[in-house]
Write an enzyme that holds these catalytic residues in place. Sequence first.
Site, mmCIF file in Angstrom:
data_model
loop_
_atom_site.group_PDB
_atom_site.id
_atom_site.type_symbol
_atom_site.label_atom_id
_atom_site.label_comp_id
_atom_site.label_asym_id
_atom_site.label_seq_id
_atom_site.Cartn_x
_atom_site.Cartn_y
_atom_site.Cartn_z
ATOM 1 N N ARG A 115 1.171 -0.894 -0.364
ATOM 2 C CA ARG A 115 0.034 -0.247 0.110
ATOM 3 C C ARG A 115 1.001 1.057 0.108
ATOM 4 O O ARG A 115 0.483 2.450 0.321
ATOM 5 C CB ARG A 115 -0.630 -0.358 1.265
ATOM 6 N N LYS A 137 2.358 11.305 -10.943
ATOM 7 C CA LYS A 137 1.555 10.817 -11.459
ATOM 8 C C LYS A 137 1.788 9.673 -11.906
ATOM 9 O O LYS A 137 3.535 9.547 -12.263
ATOM 10 C CB LYS A 137 1.117 11.593 -12.972
ATOM 11 N N GLU A 179 7.421 18.591 -24.569
ATOM 12 C CA GLU A 179 6.687 19.055 -23.411
ATOM 13 C C GLU A 179 7.108 20.099 -23.226
ATOM 14 O O GLU A 179 6.536 21.257 -22.134
ATOM 15 C CB GLU A 179 7.505 18.476 -22.116
ATOM 16 N N LYS A 217 6.392 23.264 -13.710
ATOM 17 C CA LYS A 217 5.341 22.473 -13.268
ATOM 18 C C LYS A 217 5.168 22.157 -12.077
ATOM 19 O O LYS A 217 3.898 21.977 -11.226
ATOM 20 C CB LYS A 217 6.158 21.127 -13.652
ATOM 21 N N GLU A 227 -5.230 18.219 -9.954
ATOM 22 C CA GLU A 227 -6.105 17.497 -11.423
ATOM 23 C C GLU A 227 -7.461 17.986 -11.530
ATOM 24 O O GLU A 227 -7.823 17.603 -12.965
ATOM 25 C CB GLU A 227 -5.246 16.891 -12.393
ATOM 26 N N ARG A 231 -4.423 22.382 -13.204
ATOM 27 C CA ARG A 231 -3.539 21.211 -13.591
ATOM 28 C C ARG A 231 -3.808 21.162 -15.633
ATOM 29 O O ARG A 231 -2.792 20.552 -15.868
ATOM 30 C CB ARG A 231 -3.497 20.615 -12.401
ATOM 31 N N ASN A 235 -2.054 19.608 -20.173
ATOM 32 C CA ASN A 235 -3.218 18.722 -20.854
ATOM 33 C C ASN A 235 -2.790 19.110 -22.660
ATOM 34 O O ASN A 235 -3.105 18.652 -23.630
ATOM 35 C CB ASN A 235 -4.116 17.995 -20.935
ATOM 36 N N HIS A 238 -2.143 17.420 -25.804
ATOM 37 C CA HIS A 238 -2.146 15.852 -25.600
ATOM 38 C C HIS A 238 -3.720 15.002 -25.995
ATOM 39 O O HIS A 238 -3.127 13.939 -26.294
ATOM 40 C CB HIS A 238 -1.809 15.750 -23.591
ATOM 41 N N HIS A 242 -1.571 11.989 -27.668
ATOM 42 C CA HIS A 242 -2.273 11.401 -27.335
ATOM 43 C C HIS A 242 -3.243 10.624 -28.774
ATOM 44 O O HIS A 242 -2.856 8.874 -29.071
ATOM 45 C CB HIS A 242 -3.169 11.601 -26.048
ATOM 46 N N HIS A 253 5.846 10.172 -27.816
ATOM 47 C CA HIS A 253 5.048 10.987 -27.246
ATOM 48 C C HIS A 253 5.401 12.509 -27.742
ATOM 49 O O HIS A 253 4.153 13.659 -27.740
ATOM 50 C CB HIS A 253 5.520 10.551 -26.079
HETATM 51 N N1 LIG Z 1 3.503 10.966 -15.261
HETATM 52 C C1 LIG Z 1 3.370 11.999 -16.032
HETATM 53 O O1 LIG Z 1 2.830 13.114 -15.565
HETATM 54 C C2 LIG Z 1 3.810 12.134 -16.990
HETATM 55 C C3 LIG Z 1 3.842 13.016 -17.793
HETATM 56 C C4 LIG Z 1 4.763 12.950 -19.695
HETATM 57 C C5 LIG Z 1 4.777 12.226 -19.618
HETATM 58 N N2 LIG Z 1 4.734 10.251 -18.768
HETATM 59 C C6 LIG Z 1 4.754 9.635 -19.763
HETATM 60 O O2 LIG Z 1 6.336 9.325 -19.923
HETATM 61 C C7 LIG Z 1 6.609 8.371 -21.292
HETATM 62 C C8 LIG Z 1 7.525 9.040 -22.442
HETATM 63 O O3 LIG Z 1 8.635 9.363 -21.857
HETATM 64 P P1 LIG Z 1 9.835 9.195 -22.272
HETATM 65 O O4 LIG Z 1 10.138 9.728 -23.558
HETATM 66 O O5 LIG Z 1 11.241 9.255 -21.108
HETATM 67 O O6 LIG Z 1 9.676 7.397 -22.821
HETATM 68 P P2 LIG Z 1 11.064 6.564 -22.625
HETATM 69 O O7 LIG Z 1 11.175 5.767 -20.883
HETATM 70 O O8 LIG Z 1 10.650 5.469 -23.471
HETATM 71 O O9 LIG Z 1 12.372 6.853 -23.386
HETATM 72 C C9 LIG Z 1 12.655 6.530 -24.517
HETATM 73 C C10 LIG Z 1 13.873 6.215 -24.733
HETATM 74 O O10 LIG Z 1 14.915 6.890 -24.281
HETATM 75 C C11 LIG Z 1 15.794 5.813 -23.704
HETATM 76 N N3 LIG Z 1 17.204 5.890 -22.757
HETATM 77 C C12 LIG Z 1 16.411 6.738 -21.108
HETATM 78 N N4 LIG Z 1 16.973 7.462 -20.865
HETATM 79 C C13 LIG Z 1 17.874 7.575 -21.451
HETATM 80 C C14 LIG Z 1 19.844 7.687 -21.857
HETATM 81 N N5 LIG Z 1 19.752 8.968 -20.659
HETATM 82 N N6 LIG Z 1 20.694 8.312 -22.846
HETATM 83 C C15 LIG Z 1 20.043 7.115 -23.613
HETATM 84 N N7 LIG Z 1 18.316 6.585 -23.950
HETATM 85 C C16 LIG Z 1 17.898 6.286 -23.032
HETATM 86 C C17 LIG Z 1 15.109 4.775 -22.884
HETATM 87 O O11 LIG Z 1 14.932 3.763 -23.131
HETATM 88 C C18 LIG Z 1 14.081 4.785 -24.060
HETATM 89 O O12 LIG Z 1 14.449 4.134 -24.945
HETATM 90 C C19 LIG Z 1 5.113 8.210 -21.317
HETATM 91 O O13 LIG Z 1 4.466 6.936 -20.927
HETATM 92 C C20 LIG Z 1 4.006 9.000 -20.727
HETATM 93 O O14 LIG Z 1 3.026 8.286 -20.754
HETATM 94 C C21 LIG Z 1 4.424 10.546 -17.438
HETATM 95 ZN ZN LIG Z 2 3.212 14.552 -22.541
#
Ligand SMILES: NC(=O)c1ccc[n+]([C@@H]2O[C@H](COP(=O)([O-])OP(=O)(O)OC[C@H]3O[C@@H](n4cnc5c(N)ncnc54)[C@H](O)[C@@H]3O)[C@@H](O)[C@H]2O)c1
Ligand SMILES: [Zn+2]
Length: 351
Positions: A115, A137, A179, A217, A227, A231, A235, A238, A242, A253
Amino acid sequence: MRTFSVTAKGSAEKCRIVCRARALSQLKEAVGGRSAIVFTDENVLRLYGRAIRRALPDVPVYAMRAGENFKNPQTLFDLLQKMAEAGLKRNSVLVALGGGVVGDIGGLAASLYMRGIACIQMPTTLLAQVDSSVGGKTAVDFCGVKNLVGAFHQPELVLVDPAFLRTLPPREIRCGLGEIVKHGAFDGEIFDRLAAQEDLFDLKFLAGIVPENIAYKLSVVRRDPHETGLRKCLNLGHTTGHALELAGANLSHGECVLVGVLYEARMARTHLDCDGEYLGRLEALCRRALSCDPASFDVAAGANAALLDKKNTAAGRVVMTVPVRRGEYAMLELPFAEYERELARVRRELC
Ligand SMILES: NC(=O)c1ccc[n+]([C@@H]2O[C@H](COP(=O)([O-])OP(=O)(O)OC[C@H]3O[C@@H](n4cnc5c(N)ncnc54)[C@H](O)[C@@H]3O)[C@@H](O)[C@H]2O)c1
Ligand SMILES: [Zn+2]
């Protein structure tokens, strides 16, 4: 070094965000005497495995397969199983070292295990540093819907080190720029810095702008942690972004977010009272950050996917957060048929 301390409104959870060089050397101290697990992905492990083991020699490491395709309940439960096998207790800590996918799944696992146990986020992509690691999130994708299953779980610490950006491929930098441009749509200072910067991919520039984006942020999250109002501005881009991701536009993304901002800014211009000159500058910024053709996707598939968006409040209607003028946003709600027509119209304009 820059440090932020956050207690979200109405929450007892405290989160410290530290931007600094050689952050991995801080991990041992941050974990302290607690039992722990490091969660990462295979790409990050390949690049930083030795450094992780040097920083936390006795801590088990679990690496998922990299990418959004594996942001699912199976990976979540595989991680929970590793946590159980490692004998983690209520006072243990999970270290999520990777991009947004690792951060979202790691944060969700930490919120579910017994939990809720502590989580330290070490974001290694630009997107994760400016966005996903901040705000608590967490989620996995489910039944074809992005982030359908998730929870709010503030990490106790976020360690942000610009050195990780050096190994990021340009496409992943672009992803984070999505972003950053979104933040710039609401924060005049970020917008001006982006507009004045010739090379948006310059690592020194990016390292400098990361703390500003975190601060922006946080300023939103602090006032609206769950949100319910403000907040929603985060979006921006998005709904359409999305939808394109789900419709298989074969873009990352952040690229989808940049295309989404572009389309939704154009839709805002026709439906709302907007500052057209400002929106034109915002669209130009999106196009500078994008390298792909913003018109190459299937309109029907994109529109259908937008219907599944969690922000929609009534069946058959699509809700978007759209920019209207510097620092200001509005909600735009269109019936499905009109949204589809608008997607097709903007697509024609951008061809
Ligand atoms: N929680 C939130 O508030 C929030 C906000 C925005 C996005 N997201 C989520 O984040 C995700 C996208 O994140 P992302 O773009 O980081 O994608 P990701 O985590 O898939 O990373 C992108 C790629 O980069 C590689 N990588 C990571 N660090 C590296 C480094 N230092 N050097 C080389 N390669 C590296 C990873 O292995 C992957 O292949 C989505 O699922 C999205 O929904 C969440
Ligand atoms: Zn995003």
